[in-house]
Scaffold this motif. Structure first.
Motif, PDB file in Angstrom:
ATOM      1  N   GLY A 134      55.668  42.533  20.674  1.00  0.00           N
ATOM      2  CA  GLY A 134      56.666  43.117  21.559  1.00  0.00           C
ATOM      3  C   GLY A 134      57.689  42.103  22.028  1.00  0.00           C
ATOM      4  N   LEU A 135      57.259  40.881  22.310  1.00  0.00           N
ATOM      5  CA  LEU A 135      58.202  39.861  22.764  1.00  0.00           C
ATOM      6  C   LEU A 135      59.225  39.549  21.681  1.00  0.00           C
ATOM      7  CD1 LEU A 135      59.186  37.856  24.857  1.00  0.00           C
ATOM      8  CD2 LEU A 135      57.528  36.197  23.965  1.00  0.00           C
ATOM      9  N   GLU A 136      58.777  39.431  20.439  1.00  0.00           N
ATOM     10  CA  GLU A 136      59.716  39.181  19.337  1.00  0.00           C
ATOM     11  C   GLU A 136      60.730  40.313  19.216  1.00  0.00           C
ATOM     12  OE1 GLU A 136      57.732  37.195  15.655  1.00  0.00           O
ATOM     13  OE2 GLU A 136      56.132  38.261  16.713  1.00  0.00           O
ATOM     14  N   VAL A 137      60.247  41.551  19.353  1.00  0.00           N
ATOM     15  CA  VAL A 137      61.151  42.706  19.284  1.00  0.00           C
ATOM     16  C   VAL A 137      62.174  42.641  20.405  1.00  0.00           C
ATOM     17  CG1 VAL A 137      61.312  45.217  19.530  1.00  0.00           C
ATOM     18  CG2 VAL A 137      59.513  44.229  18.124  1.00  0.00           C
ATOM     19  N   LEU A 138      61.728  42.353  21.641  1.00  0.00           N
ATOM     20  CA  LEU A 138      62.627  42.375  22.792  1.00  0.00           C
ATOM     21  C   LEU A 138      63.686  41.290  22.714  1.00  0.00           C
ATOM     22  CD1 LEU A 138      60.041  43.142  25.595  1.00  0.00           C
ATOM     23  CD2 LEU A 138      61.847  44.653  24.791  1.00  0.00           C
ATOM     24  N   VAL A 139      63.305  40.105  22.257  1.00  0.00           N
ATOM     25  CA  VAL A 139      64.274  39.013  22.145  1.00  0.00           C
ATOM     26  C   VAL A 139      65.339  39.340  21.107  1.00  0.00           C
ATOM     27  CG1 VAL A 139      64.569  36.606  21.420  1.00  0.00           C
ATOM     28  CG2 VAL A 139      62.730  37.212  23.003  1.00  0.00           C
ATOM     29  N   GLU A 140      64.915  39.825  19.944  1.00  0.00           N
ATOM     30  CA  GLU A 140      65.882  40.154  18.889  1.00  0.00           C
ATOM     31  C   GLU A 140      66.708  41.373  19.277  1.00  0.00           C
ATOM     32  OE1 GLU A 140      67.683  39.730  14.994  1.00  0.00           O
ATOM     33  OE2 GLU A 140      66.843  38.459  16.577  1.00  0.00           O
ATOM     34  N   GLN A 141      66.073  42.345  19.931  1.00  0.00           N
ATOM     35  CA  GLN A 141      66.774  43.531  20.415  1.00  0.00           C
ATOM     36  C   GLN A 141      67.897  43.135  21.378  1.00  0.00           C
ATOM     37  OE1 GLN A 141      65.277  46.257  23.937  1.00  0.00           O
ATOM     38  NE2 GLN A 141      64.193  46.848  22.066  1.00  0.00           N
ATOM     39  N   GLY A 142      67.559  42.269  22.316  1.00  0.00           N
ATOM     40  CA  GLY A 142      68.551  41.825  23.287  1.00  0.00           C
ATOM     41  C   GLY A 142      69.707  41.099  22.626  1.00  0.00           C
ATOM     42  N   ARG A 143      69.400  40.245  21.667  1.00  0.00           N
ATOM     43  CA  ARG A 143      70.450  39.503  20.967  1.00  0.00           C
ATOM     44  C   ARG A 143      71.403  40.444  20.245  1.00  0.00           C
ATOM     45  NH1 ARG A 143      71.854  37.634  16.122  1.00  0.00           N
ATOM     46  NH2 ARG A 143      70.113  38.635  15.054  1.00  0.00           N
ATOM     47  N   LEU A 144      70.847  41.418  19.524  1.00  0.00           N
ATOM     48  CA  LEU A 144      71.678  42.332  18.735  1.00  0.00           C
ATOM     49  C   LEU A 144      72.498  43.271  19.617  1.00  0.00           C
ATOM     50  CD1 LEU A 144      69.164  43.241  15.880  1.00  0.00           C
ATOM     51  CD2 LEU A 144      71.208  41.817  15.688  1.00  0.00           C
ATOM     52  N   GLU A 157      71.931  33.827  24.745  1.00  0.00           N
ATOM     53  CA  GLU A 157      70.929  32.765  24.633  1.00  0.00           C
ATOM     54  C   GLU A 157      70.175  32.590  25.949  1.00  0.00           C
ATOM     55  OE1 GLU A 157      68.535  29.941  23.053  1.00  0.00           O
ATOM     56  OE2 GLU A 157      69.964  31.207  21.973  1.00  0.00           O
ATOM     57  N   PHE A 158      70.887  32.677  27.071  1.00  0.00           N
ATOM     58  CA  PHE A 158      70.234  32.588  28.382  1.00  0.00           C
ATOM     59  C   PHE A 158      69.185  33.679  28.525  1.00  0.00           C
ATOM     60  CE2 PHE A 158      69.816  34.114  32.718  1.00  0.00           C
ATOM     61  CZ  PHE A 158      69.560  32.951  33.438  1.00  0.00           C
ATOM     62  N   ASN A 159      69.555  34.905  28.175  1.00  0.00           N
ATOM     63  CA  ASN A 159      68.624  36.027  28.323  1.00  0.00           C
ATOM     64  C   ASN A 159      67.400  35.874  27.426  1.00  0.00           C
ATOM     65  OD1 ASN A 159      69.999  37.516  30.310  1.00  0.00           O
ATOM     66  ND2 ASN A 159      71.396  38.378  28.796  1.00  0.00           N
ATOM     67  N   ALA A 160      67.603  35.393  26.187  1.00  0.00           N
ATOM     68  CA  ALA A 160      66.477  35.196  25.277  1.00  0.00           C
ATOM     69  C   ALA A 160      65.526  34.132  25.819  1.00  0.00           C
ATOM     70  CB  ALA A 160      66.984  34.806  23.893  1.00  0.00           C
ATOM     71  N   THR A 161      66.099  33.045  26.325  1.00  0.00           N
ATOM     72  CA  THR A 161      65.272  31.967  26.890  1.00  0.00           C
ATOM     73  C   THR A 161      64.519  32.458  28.122  1.00  0.00           C
ATOM     74  OG1 THR A 161      66.858  30.320  26.110  1.00  0.00           O
ATOM     75  CG2 THR A 161      65.323  29.627  27.823  1.00  0.00           C
ATOM     76  N   ALA A 191      68.726  29.400  35.868  1.00  0.00           N
ATOM     77  CA  ALA A 191      70.113  29.684  36.255  1.00  0.00           C
ATOM     78  C   ALA A 191      70.828  28.416  36.707  1.00  0.00           C
ATOM     79  CB  ALA A 191      70.138  30.732  37.363  1.00  0.00           C
ATOM     80  N   ALA A 192      70.116  27.559  37.447  1.00  0.00           N
ATOM     81  CA  ALA A 192      70.716  26.326  37.951  1.00  0.00           C
ATOM     82  C   ALA A 192      71.073  25.350  36.833  1.00  0.00           C
ATOM     83  CB  ALA A 192      69.767  25.659  38.945  1.00  0.00           C
ATOM     84  N   SER A 193      70.376  25.491  35.693  1.00  0.00           N
ATOM     85  CA  SER A 193      70.610  24.564  34.577  1.00  0.00           C
ATOM     86  C   SER A 193      71.755  25.011  33.666  1.00  0.00           C
ATOM     87  CB  SER A 193      69.327  24.417  33.754  1.00  0.00           C
ATOM     88  OG  SER A 193      69.046  25.625  33.049  1.00  0.00           O
ATOM     89  N   THR A 194      72.332  26.195  33.930  1.00  0.00           N
ATOM     90  CA  THR A 194      73.412  26.692  33.086  1.00  0.00           C
ATOM     91  C   THR A 194      74.772  26.288  33.660  1.00  0.00           C
ATOM     92  OG1 THR A 194      73.553  28.800  34.264  1.00  0.00           O
ATOM     93  CG2 THR A 194      72.044  28.686  32.390  1.00  0.00           C
ATOM     94  N   GLU A 200      78.557  32.503  36.796  1.00  0.00           N
ATOM     95  CA  GLU A 200      79.499  33.498  37.318  1.00  0.00           C
ATOM     96  C   GLU A 200      79.368  34.812  36.555  1.00  0.00           C
ATOM     97  OE1 GLU A 200      84.334  34.088  37.894  1.00  0.00           O
ATOM     98  OE2 GLU A 200      83.519  32.159  37.245  1.00  0.00           O
ATOM     99  N   ALA A 201      79.221  34.733  35.222  1.00  0.00           N
ATOM    100  CA  ALA A 201      79.107  35.937  34.396  1.00  0.00           C
ATOM    101  C   ALA A 201      77.809  36.679  34.682  1.00  0.00           C
ATOM    102  CB  ALA A 201      79.202  35.563  32.920  1.00  0.00           C
ATOM    103  N   LEU A 202      76.782  35.935  35.102  1.00  0.00           N
ATOM    104  CA  LEU A 202      75.467  36.536  35.335  1.00  0.00           C
ATOM    105  C   LEU A 202      75.206  36.816  36.819  1.00  0.00           C
ATOM    106  CD1 LEU A 202      73.359  34.309  32.911  1.00  0.00           C
ATOM    107  CD2 LEU A 202      73.817  36.740  32.634  1.00  0.00           C
TER     108      LEU A 202
END
Length: 298
Positions: A134-144, A157-161, A191-194, A200-202
């Motif tokens: 499920g995690l693999e599906v969710l990460v790829e789903q989010g990217r696409l 990339e932030f969301n996948a991480t 968030a602090a590391s971005t 701002e976008a997030l």
């Protein structure tokens, strides 16, 4: 748990082959109603008109079914599907040796899981069923989905991480209260590391309310099971006929990620009656689609 559903029987003398419909993730009614569509109503009508009895039911805790949906996992939904199978086996209008499961999305995962646990399942149809965790599906789903929406790569990339990090915390921390505290700290730390631009976008996504929803979802009983569950061992143990269909434009269960994994697992298990097919132009709901984005479903 008492499940409530609808059984449709073809005209004629019978006994008829039968299908149990199993819905995708989230609390679904017997028609799998979403965004103005009733996919399971349409499917049940079509199959019944073509000589196949169909049983579809409200998920536990939904509609007229009892139980607590929020406390259930895919394994519990496999128990529910098997209960539906056994119910049909007691109906003399149904052929007891021709009852299978037709599952959509998470239901496509539930079908092989149920079949691997019981000889009562005579066939499985997977409609956009995952072939990886499920995690693999969710990460790829989010990217696409982000890519289709034109979201900048840095945010994707932030969301996948973030998903991967929160999933690891859930996996390592059985206590949900402790896990929630660790997840909250992890979101703030990431968030602090971005860059300020990404922050701002997030801004909306990183609000306290939004963080709370994210943590509640990823810390839930269902999510903890789903993200680590690997469907391949159950597929390897499924020795009844399998039809696995995918939409070529599906961004939620991408066929590039899952279709060959499903095929390979069935081959490893020695299943000699399995068909895996990717349908051109179709999305996750098997609609003709432009990009396949969920924004097109309605």
């Amino acid at each position: 748990v008492t499940l409530a559903g609808t059984l449709t029987i073809p005209h004629g003398s019978g006994p008829f082959p039968a299908a149990v419909l199993v819905s995708g993730s989230g609390p679904q009614d017997r028609d799998e109603s979403l965004l103005g569509h009733k996919p399971f109503l349409v499917l049940a009508d079509h199959l019944t008109r073509n000589g196949i009895a169909v049983l579809r039911y409200d998920d536990r805790g939904v509609g007229a079914s009892t139980g607590d949906f929020s406390a259930a996992t895919s394994a519990d939904f496999a128990d529910d599907a098997l209960a539906a199978i056994h119910y049909l086996m007691e109906d003399n209008r149904v052929a007891p040796d021709a009852i299978g499961i037709v599952g959509h999305s998470e239901g496509g995962l539930v079908g092989p899981l149920a079949a691997s646990r019981s000889e009562a399942v005579d066939y499985v149809v997977m409609l956009a069923g995952p072939g990886v965790t499920g995690l693999e599906v969710l990460v790829e789903q989010g990217r696409l989905i982000n890519e289709a929406a034109g979201v900048p790569p840095e945010i994707s990339e932030f969301n996948a991480t973030l998903q991967t990090r929160l999933a690891a915390i859930a996996s390592d921390t059985p206590d949900q209260h402790e896990a929630a505290e660790r997840m909250n700290a992890a979101i703030d730390e990431l968030a602090a590391s971005t860059s300020p631009l990404v922050q701002e976008a997030l801004a909306a996504q990183l609000s306290e309310e939004s963080k709370g929803r994210t943590i509640e979802q990823m810390n839930s009983t269902w999510f903890r099971y789903f993200m680590t569950y690997d469907p391949r061992p159950a597929l390897e143990r499924t020795n009844v006929p399998v039809l696995a269909l995918f939409g070529a434009k599906d961004l939620q269960v991408p066929p590039e990620q899952s279709s060959e994994e499903v095929r390979a697992a069935l081959v490893r298990g020695g299943n000699d009656d399995a068909t895996v097919r990717v349908m051109p132009g179709l999305n996750h709901l098997f609609q003709q689609a432009g990009t396949g984005s969920p924004t097109e479903y309605q």
